[in-house]
Design a protein around this motif. Structure first.
Motif, PDB file in Angstrom:
ATOM      1  N   UNK A   1       0.824  -1.205   0.000  1.00  0.00           N
ATOM      2  CA  UNK A   1       0.000   0.000   0.000  1.00  0.00           C
ATOM      3  C   UNK A   1       0.857   1.253   0.000  1.00  0.00           C
ATOM      4  N   UNK A   2       0.188   2.387  -0.190  1.00  0.00           N
ATOM      5  CA  UNK A   2       0.868   3.682  -0.196  1.00  0.00           C
ATOM      6  C   UNK A   2       0.829   4.273   1.210  1.00  0.00           C
TER       7      UNK A   2
ATOM      8  N   UNK B   1      -4.191   0.659   1.231  1.00  0.00           N
ATOM      9  CA  UNK B   1      -3.871  -0.715   0.849  1.00  0.00           C
ATOM     10  C   UNK B   1      -4.439  -0.983  -0.543  1.00  0.00           C
ATOM     11  N   UNK B   2      -3.594  -1.490  -1.453  1.00  0.00           N
ATOM     12  CA  UNK B   2      -4.002  -1.704  -2.844  1.00  0.00           C
ATOM     13  C   UNK B   2      -4.949  -2.880  -2.997  1.00  0.00           C
ATOM     14  N   UNK B   3      -4.767  -3.937  -2.234  1.00  0.00           N
ATOM     15  CA  UNK B   3      -5.586  -5.142  -2.359  1.00  0.00           C
ATOM     16  C   UNK B   3      -6.527  -5.210  -1.147  1.00  0.00           C
TER      17      UNK B   3
ATOM     18  N   UNK C   1      -8.389   2.249   3.318  1.00  0.00           N
ATOM     19  CA  UNK C   1      -7.438   3.169   3.954  1.00  0.00           C
ATOM     20  C   UNK C   1      -7.376   2.870   5.449  1.00  0.00           C
ATOM     21  N   UNK C   2      -6.152   2.674   5.925  1.00  0.00           N
ATOM     22  CA  UNK C   2      -5.936   2.463   7.351  1.00  0.00           C
ATOM     23  C   UNK C   2      -5.339   3.745   7.907  1.00  0.00           C
ATOM     24  N   UNK C   3      -6.005   4.327   8.896  1.00  0.00           N
ATOM     25  CA  UNK C   3      -5.507   5.560   9.516  1.00  0.00           C
ATOM     26  C   UNK C   3      -4.842   5.216  10.844  1.00  0.00           C
TER      27      UNK C   3
END
Length: 187
Positions: free
Chosen positions: A58-59, A72-74, A100-102
């Protein structure tokens, strides 16, 4: 053999520099109360059957001083990434928002700052040990050359050079530790 011995100081320097690079990476993983994408670098995620660095699933972004986000891309890996962060020992509670994980970065209390200072000191000690191991390797090479007929003057010269190199890198480790501990204790 006696006159043509040349110690590969470039190799010793490269190996000591490697110990410093490792120390910088370990220091970057220590949370100091400010958000940093590098604090996630040591975290590995069980993705597609192998352990993968978090920045390869992920970015990682730092949108504000006290927040790190991972896009996360997947979709199927979101739970695994969240689990890896929870188990990492960073003391951060991930919040999910779709893929998206914050990661809100809480203020550090005094006790946690002291603990992190001790961890930083342990990392620095590991780096010093690595540097001393490189020094020992260099000294062993010199002893072997001495046994093969190197003069005592040359032996002293090379030993002095290895010791100077060691002292330089140990000093760099001490300075890095001092800076990191200052950063950790900063409120």
């Amino acid at each position: 053999m006696s006159d043509d011995f040349v110690l590969d100081t470039d190799d010793l320097t490269r190996r000591m520099e490697g110990a410093m690079a490792n120390l910088r990476t370990e220091f970057a993983s220590l949370r100091t109360g400010r958000a940093s994408g590098s604090m996630l670098e040591p975290i590995m995620v069980d993705a597609y059957g192998s352990m993968t660095p978090i920045n390869q699933v992920g970015t990682v972004n730092v949108p504000e001083p006290r927040m790190v986000t991972i896009n996360v891309w997947d979709k199927g890996l979101v739970g695994k990434v969240e689990k890896a962060i929870r188990e990492s020992g960073l003391g951060i509670n991930p919040q999910l928002n779709g893929t998206i994980i914050m990661l809100p970065i809480p203020e550090l209390n005094e006790e946690r700052r002291r603990e992190l200072g001790k961890v930083a000191a342990q990392y620095a000690e590991h780096a010093r040990v690595s540097i001393r191991n490189v020094r020992r390797d260099g000294m062993d090479q010199i002893k072997k050359a001495k046994a093969d007929g190197m003069s005592e003057d040359d032996q002293k010269l090379w030993e002095g050079e290895v010791q100077d190199l060691t002292n330089t890198y140990v000093k760099k480790v001490d300075e890095a530790l001092e800076n990191k501990q200052e950063e950790i204790m900063q409120v």
